[in-house]
Design an enzyme around this catalytic site. Structure first.
Site, PDB file in Angstrom:
ATOM      1  N   HIS A  47      -7.375   3.974   8.789  1.00  0.00           N
ATOM      2  CA  HIS A  47      -7.976   2.753   8.241  1.00  0.00           C
ATOM      3  C   HIS A  47      -8.347   1.741   9.317  1.00  0.00           C
ATOM      4  O   HIS A  47      -8.984   0.731   9.039  1.00  0.00           O
ATOM      5  CB  HIS A  47      -7.034   2.085   7.225  1.00  0.00           C
ATOM      6  CG  HIS A  47      -6.872   2.868   5.964  1.00  0.00           C
ATOM      7  ND1 HIS A  47      -5.966   2.546   4.996  1.00  0.00           N
ATOM      8  CD2 HIS A  47      -7.520   3.981   5.515  1.00  0.00           C
ATOM      9  CE1 HIS A  47      -6.053   3.414   3.997  1.00  0.00           C
ATOM     10  NE2 HIS A  47      -6.983   4.291   4.293  1.00  0.00           N
TER      11      HIS A  47
ATOM     12  N   ASP B  87       3.435   2.573   4.699  1.00  0.00           N
ATOM     13  CA  ASP B  87       2.793   3.841   4.367  1.00  0.00           C
ATOM     14  C   ASP B  87       2.315   4.461   5.669  1.00  0.00           C
ATOM     15  O   ASP B  87       1.188   4.200   6.105  1.00  0.00           O
ATOM     16  CB  ASP B  87       1.614   3.649   3.403  1.00  0.00           C
ATOM     17  CG  ASP B  87       0.923   4.974   3.090  1.00  0.00           C
ATOM     18  OD1 ASP B  87       1.431   6.028   3.541  1.00  0.00           O
ATOM     19  OD2 ASP B  87      -0.114   4.968   2.401  1.00  0.00           O
TER      20      ASP B  87
ATOM     21  N   GLU C  46      -8.511  -2.145   4.460  1.00  0.00           N
ATOM     22  CA  GLU C  46      -7.901  -2.776   3.291  1.00  0.00           C
ATOM     23  C   GLU C  46      -7.673  -4.268   3.492  1.00  0.00           C
ATOM     24  O   GLU C  46      -6.881  -4.891   2.796  1.00  0.00           O
ATOM     25  CB  GLU C  46      -6.607  -2.051   2.929  1.00  0.00           C
ATOM     26  CG  GLU C  46      -6.881  -0.583   2.622  1.00  0.00           C
ATOM     27  CD  GLU C  46      -5.688   0.178   2.087  1.00  0.00           C
ATOM     28  OE1 GLU C  46      -4.566  -0.357   2.101  1.00  0.00           O
ATOM     29  OE2 GLU C  46      -5.893   1.318   1.643  1.00  0.00           O
TER      30      GLU C  46
ATOM     31  N   GLU D  84      -0.201   1.731   7.035  1.00  0.00           N
ATOM     32  CA  GLU D  84      -0.092   0.475   6.274  1.00  0.00           C
ATOM     33  C   GLU D  84       1.265  -0.192   6.456  1.00  0.00           C
ATOM     34  O   GLU D  84       2.303   0.457   6.333  1.00  0.00           O
ATOM     35  CB  GLU D  84      -0.301   0.754   4.772  1.00  0.00           C
ATOM     36  CG  GLU D  84      -1.664   1.376   4.485  1.00  0.00           C
ATOM     37  CD  GLU D  84      -1.820   1.837   3.042  1.00  0.00           C
ATOM     38  OE1 GLU D  84      -1.124   1.330   2.155  1.00  0.00           O
ATOM     39  OE2 GLU D  84      -2.658   2.744   2.834  1.00  0.00           O
TER      40      GLU D  84
ATOM     41  N   SER E 113      -7.913   8.470   3.560  1.00  0.00           N
ATOM     42  CA  SER E 113      -6.818   9.384   3.920  1.00  0.00           C
ATOM     43  C   SER E 113      -6.463  10.192   2.678  1.00  0.00           C
ATOM     44  O   SER E 113      -5.374  10.104   2.142  1.00  0.00           O
ATOM     45  CB  SER E 113      -5.609   8.597   4.429  1.00  0.00           C
ATOM     46  OG  SER E 113      -5.057   7.781   3.418  1.00  0.00           O
TER      47      SER E 113
ATOM     48  N   ASP F 182       2.652  10.146  -2.016  1.00  0.00           N
ATOM     49  CA  ASP F 182       1.231   9.912  -2.326  1.00  0.00           C
ATOM     50  C   ASP F 182       0.483  11.227  -2.136  1.00  0.00           C
ATOM     51  O   ASP F 182       0.242  11.957  -3.097  1.00  0.00           O
ATOM     52  CB  ASP F 182       0.708   8.785  -1.427  1.00  0.00           C
ATOM     53  CG  ASP F 182      -0.809   8.617  -1.471  1.00  0.00           C
ATOM     54  OD1 ASP F 182      -1.453   9.196  -2.353  1.00  0.00           O
ATOM     55  OD2 ASP F 182      -1.359   7.899  -0.603  1.00  0.00           O
TER      56      ASP F 182
ATOM     57  N   HIS G  59      -4.522   1.073  -5.347  1.00  0.00           N
ATOM     58  CA  HIS G  59      -5.964   1.070  -5.092  1.00  0.00           C
ATOM     59  C   HIS G  59      -6.310   2.228  -4.141  1.00  0.00           C
ATOM     60  O   HIS G  59      -5.427   3.002  -3.756  1.00  0.00           O
ATOM     61  CB  HIS G  59      -6.360  -0.259  -4.430  1.00  0.00           C
ATOM     62  CG  HIS G  59      -5.768  -0.390  -3.037  1.00  0.00           C
ATOM     63  ND1 HIS G  59      -6.263  -1.247  -2.081  1.00  0.00           N
ATOM     64  CD2 HIS G  59      -4.702   0.238  -2.435  1.00  0.00           C
ATOM     65  CE1 HIS G  59      -5.574  -1.137  -0.977  1.00  0.00           C
ATOM     66  NE2 HIS G  59      -4.617  -0.264  -1.154  1.00  0.00           N
TER      67      HIS G  59
ATOM     68  N   LYS H 255      -2.523   7.004  -8.313  1.00  0.00           N
ATOM     69  CA  LYS H 255      -3.926   6.688  -8.043  1.00  0.00           C
ATOM     70  C   LYS H 255      -4.774   7.422  -9.085  1.00  0.00           C
ATOM     71  O   LYS H 255      -4.921   8.650  -9.018  1.00  0.00           O
ATOM     72  CB  LYS H 255      -4.326   7.188  -6.657  1.00  0.00           C
ATOM     73  CG  LYS H 255      -3.732   6.410  -5.483  1.00  0.00           C
ATOM     74  CD  LYS H 255      -3.983   7.185  -4.198  1.00  0.00           C
ATOM     75  CE  LYS H 255      -3.755   6.354  -2.960  1.00  0.00           C
ATOM     76  NZ  LYS H 255      -3.737   7.213  -1.736  1.00  0.00           N
TER      77      LYS H 255
ATOM     78  N   LYS I   5       0.152  -1.755  -5.337  1.00  0.00           N
ATOM     79  CA  LYS I   5      -0.373  -1.999  -3.987  1.00  0.00           C
ATOM     80  C   LYS I   5      -1.891  -2.014  -4.030  1.00  0.00           C
ATOM     81  O   LYS I   5      -2.521  -1.099  -4.539  1.00  0.00           O
ATOM     82  CB  LYS I   5       0.190  -1.011  -2.963  1.00  0.00           C
ATOM     83  CG  LYS I   5      -0.417   0.358  -2.918  1.00  0.00           C
ATOM     84  CD  LYS I   5      -0.074   1.012  -1.577  1.00  0.00           C
ATOM     85  CE  LYS I   5      -0.879   2.258  -1.346  1.00  0.00           C
ATOM     86  NZ  LYS I   5      -0.721   2.837  -0.018  1.00  0.00           N
TER      87      LYS I   5
ATOM     88  N   GLU J 260       6.283   5.161   2.052  1.00  0.00           N
ATOM     89  CA  GLU J 260       5.375   6.066   1.335  1.00  0.00           C
ATOM     90  C   GLU J 260       4.867   7.114   2.330  1.00  0.00           C
ATOM     91  O   GLU J 260       4.544   6.774   3.480  1.00  0.00           O
ATOM     92  CB  GLU J 260       4.210   5.224   0.788  1.00  0.00           C
ATOM     93  CG  GLU J 260       3.117   6.026   0.106  1.00  0.00           C
ATOM     94  CD  GLU J 260       1.896   5.151  -0.196  1.00  0.00           C
ATOM     95  OE1 GLU J 260       2.052   3.938  -0.403  1.00  0.00           O
ATOM     96  OE2 GLU J 260       0.781   5.704  -0.189  1.00  0.00           O
TER      97      GLU J 260
HETATM   98  O1  2PG Z   1      -3.004   6.260   1.624  1.00  0.00           O
HETATM   99  C1  2PG Z   1      -3.140   5.425   0.734  1.00  0.00           C
HETATM  100  O2  2PG Z   1      -2.162   5.101   0.080  1.00  0.00           O
HETATM  101  C2  2PG Z   1      -4.489   4.875   0.368  1.00  0.00           C
HETATM  102  C3  2PG Z   1      -4.535   3.526  -0.247  1.00  0.00           C
HETATM  103  O3  2PG Z   1      -3.891   2.536   0.484  1.00  0.00           O
HETATM  104  O4  2PG Z   1      -5.458   5.075   1.328  1.00  0.00           O
HETATM  105  P1  2PG Z   1      -6.745   6.007   0.971  1.00  0.00           P
HETATM  106  O5  2PG Z   1      -7.366   5.408  -0.223  1.00  0.00           O
HETATM  107  O6  2PG Z   1      -7.599   5.961   2.210  1.00  0.00           O
HETATM  108  O7  2PG Z   1      -6.192   7.371   0.692  1.00  0.00           O
HETATM  109 MG    MG Z   2      -0.749   6.482   0.923  1.00  0.00          MG
END
Ligand code: 2PG
Ligand code: MG
Length: 428
Positions: free
Chosen positions: A157, A245, A208, A167, A44, A315, A368, A340, A391, A288
């Protein structure tokens, strides 16, 4: 100390936890110390993230021919960095940024630059005989983060089989140590498995490692998780909180949010009302990406409504970039940043994003990606940066537990100086 000048750099393509190619780099120093690091990969992904390149894939970013991130690390990157001091992380990263020459690393690929950048830090730490967290932070002040464990997966996911929200995490902030927090989290995870089985849901996992049941609303997982926390013997809210999230950019288009499971189409203001109701009814302490990556007005509304009592993490909104975080600060959008490293592509730029958030007394939650490797860089990084929470998925599946296990090791090694962040790990 041994000679810390970079002698050689070698990258290779390896697989991530989804079976997709990613980049791993080895850095060897003149004195013999070495460091290895691998970059994770998101599903995502925010549209403002730095670019991920893959060897052999046709270039979509204005270059001609095919992408060659691994070959370029082994060629021009290795040549440029050779002889530089691995302890000069900022100078090494500056050289990578200059060599790339674009605002979003589309030339070298952020996955290639990050693998090198992290491996350089590891090699320098090894040369000094330090743990990575000691090298990157203050060895006398290790702050062990609250593990934010994603135990129920939805959205992209889980192949859009379950909830729209991506999430559902548990945060065992009431535990006395990170080792205990990990245990509390895993007990809750196993209790949830039993509850899902008893209700006739499948207990297969999402990307995840959390369960991916085909629930019919976005609130049902919250009921299931509260029950699991209680069944494991803990107090929801007092000992273990919940973080969400929704990753809402994935179900936002034409100015509305479409909740497929519930057959609803909501405006930003209606989403804010919904989050207000959810946080009143459940012990939700973090949301989030509650709203989409460019919905700044919606984010301001959300922050006005809930910012004094809920950690609101951007994010896709910020993508670990200081200019976007700065925009959020000026607009009063969010009160925390998801961190990230591969969204930006070097260790130095990641540290700058953390520091900007911390200067504002905003939260910084290190994260992660949904496609991971067993690399544990982010565990050490979180302890060093004293961000208070990390996380990194479910307390199950090797590539996720390896990070939690590293926190346990760090806590043990740090002994009396180790402090568990607990509730203080959150901005609100
Ligand atoms: O959205 C998120 O926060 C992430 C990690 O949990 O997902 P992705 O790595 O698929 O962007
Ligand atoms: Mg996110």
């Amino acid at each position: 100390m041994t000679d810390t000048r970079i002698r050689s750099i070698h990258a290779r393509e390896i697989l991530d936890s989804r079976g997709n190619p990613t980049v791993e780099a080895d850095v060897i120093l003149a004195g013999g110390a070495s460091g290895r690091a691998a970059t994770p990969s998101g599903a995502s992904t925010g549209k403002h993230e730095a670019v991920e390149l893959r060897d052999g894939v046709k270039d979509r970013y204005g270059g001609k021919g095919v992408q060659r991130p691994v070959a370029r690390v082994n060629g021009e990157v290795a040549v440029t960095l050779q002889g530089m001091d691995a302890r000069e992380q900022a100078a090494v990263d500056e050289a990578l940024i200059d060599l790339d020459g674009t605002p979003n690393k589309r030339n070298l690929g952020a996955n290639a630059t990050l693998a090198v950048s992290m491996a350089v830090a590891r090699a320098a730490a090894a040369a000094e005989g330090l743990w990575l967290w000691e090298y990157l932070g203050d060895p006398l002040k290790p702050l062990l983060p609250v593990p934010m464990m994603n135990i129920l997966n939805g959205g992209v996911h889980a192949g859009w089989q379950g909830p729209d929200f991506q999430e559902y995490m548990i945060a065992p902030y009431g535990a006395p140590s990170v080792a205990e927090a990990v245990r509390w989290g895993s007990e809750t995870y196993h209790a949830l498995k039993d509850i899902l089985k008893a209700r006739g849901y499948t207990t297969g996992g999402g990307d995840e490692g959390g369960f991916a049941p085909a629930v019919s609303t976005n609130t049902e997982p919250l009921d299931l998780i509260v029950e699991a926390i209680e069944r494991a013997g803990y107090a929801p809210g007092r000992e273990i909180g919940i973080a969400l999230d929704p990753a809402s950019s994935a179900f936002y288009s034409n100015d509305v949010y479409s909740l497929r499971t519930e057959g609803l189409t909501l405006t930003a203001a209606e989403m804010v009302d919904r989050y207000r109701d959810l946080t009143a009814a459940y012990p939700v302490i973090v949301i989030e990406d509650g709203l989409a990556e460019d919905d700044w007005d919606g984010w301001r509304l959300l922050t006005k409504a809930l910012g004094d009592r809920v950690e609101l993490v951007g994010d896709d909104l910020f993508v670990t970039k200081v200019d976007r975080i700065d925009m959020g600060i000026r607009k009063g959008a969010a009160n925390a940043v998801l961190i990230k490293p591969n969204q930006i592509g070097t260790v130095t730029e990641t540290i700058a994003a953390v520091h900007l958030a911390q200067q504002q007394h905003w939260g910084a939650m290190v994260s992660h990606r949904s496609g991971e490797t067993v690399d544990t860089f982010i565990a050490d990084f979180t302890v060093a940066m004293q961000t208070g929470h990390l996380k990194t998925g479910a307390p199950a599946r090797g590539e996720r537990v390896e990070k939690y296990n590293q926190l346990i090791r760090i806590e043990e090694a740090a002994g009396d100086t180790a402090r568990y962040a607990g509730r203080s790990g959150f901005v609100r």
